[in-house]
Design an enzyme around this catalytic site. Structure first.
Site, PDB file in Angstrom:
ATOM      1  CB  SER A   1      -0.961   0.020   1.377  1.00 32.97           C
ATOM      2  OG  SER A   1      -1.955   0.912   1.094  1.00 32.97           O
TER       3      SER A   1
ATOM      4  CD  GLU B   1     -13.726  13.832 -10.636  1.00 32.22           C
ATOM      5  OE1 GLU B   1     -13.127  14.559 -11.258  1.00 32.22           O
ATOM      6  OE2 GLU B   1     -13.503  13.705  -9.435  1.00 32.22           O
TER       7      GLU B   1
ATOM      8  CG  HIS C   1      -5.420  -0.092  -1.954  1.00 34.90           C
ATOM      9  ND1 HIS C   1      -5.718  -1.132  -1.047  1.00 34.90           N
ATOM     10  CD2 HIS C   1      -4.500   0.766  -1.342  1.00 34.90           C
ATOM     11  CE1 HIS C   1      -4.913  -0.989   0.086  1.00 34.90           C
ATOM     12  NE2 HIS C   1      -4.061   0.129  -0.020  1.00 34.90           N
TER      13      HIS C   1
END
Length: 269
Positions: A132, A150, A174
């Site tokens: 991460s 978006e 992720h």
């Protein structure tokens, strides 16, 4: 999964399996020396470093590492202190946990500690893994945050300096789990000299030290290669305007696939 390969660097997309076989963590453990491993855990990216550090301490101890230590570094000045540098010198593996990549870079950036890590990884006597936030920091440029859902645009991604372990890469984590394709594309539009790598959860880019990596885990790794980019409107549009990116090359890789990030080609077995 039987692990027979030594991986000098392992870049993990987060949320790696810790209970059902722990294949990625096992690969790190074995790469660091198995029962002879001396593993240092760096949990400083987390807001709860003691809790997170102890979780990985328990995991690697149960796997049978010879020694496991938590390097509970809280201030940037500590990274230049002799005691932590001495601990590092005895480690065969370093594991950077998740959390906030900005916090991790603020603590480690430019320090003797991180320079020693990079030198030892390059010399082949230290294995480095990050999950991460610990994955986001490996490039020269780093995604510090942003949005998803978006179209690609300049404000979709916050960029800053990473730790430069692989200067040519720009890593997001992720990845499909949090719908970050447009975010990584926006980052690559800002830095078209970099190679974009988006790593899913419980998935790892396991680098072999020869310019290639292998995909481990349950998800995919998405490559965004702007090497053939013929046009982008990034320099001229307003910050919220959609971006144009012509002739990007995109690869989606899964378990066992291999990629040469220096030559920018998928390796066919």
């Amino acid at each position: 999964m039987a692990i027979s390969t030594h991986y000098p660097v392992m870049v993990i997309g987060g949320a790696e399996d810790k209970v059902n076989g722990s294949s990625i963590l096992t690969a790190f453990f074995q790469s660091a020396g198995g029962s002879l491993a001396s593993i240092g855990i760096i949990p400083c990216a987390s807001q709860e470093p003691s809790v997170v550090g102890d979780r990985y301490y328990q995991i690697f101890t149960k796997m049978g590492a010879r020694e496991v230590q938590i390097l509970d570094i809280r201030q940037p000045k500590e990274c230049d202190e002799e005691n932590w540098l001495n601990v590092l010198s005895g480690c065969t593996g370093i594991f950077m946990t998740g959390g906030d990549q900005l916090r991790l870079c603020d603590l480690m950036g430019g320090s003797e500690f991180i320079e020693s890590v990079k030198t030892r990884v390059r010399l082949g006597n230290l294995v480095l893994a990050g999950t991460s936030a610990g994955a986001a920091i490996v490039g020269e440029k780093m995604i510090a945050g942003g949005s998803s859902g978006e179209s690609p645009n300049q404000l979709l991604v916050d960029l800053t300096e990473g730790l430069g372990i692989f200067p040519e890469l720009l890593v997001d984590q992720h990845f499909h789990n949090r719908n970050r394709m447009a975010r990584l594309m926006s980052a690559i539009a800002a830095h078209p000299d970099k190679l974009g790598i988006g790593i899913d959860e419980d998935t790892c880019a396991a680098f072999d030290g020869d310019g290639t990596f292998e995909v481990l885990g349950k998800g995919t790794i998405t490559i965004i290669d702007p090497g053939g980019l013929t046009h982008t409107n990034y320099p001229i549009v307003k910050e919220l305007s959609p971006l144009s990116l012509h002739n990007l090359t995109v690869h989606v890789l899964s378990q066992g696939d291999r990629y040469n990030y220096q030559r920018r080609i998928v390796l066919v077995s």
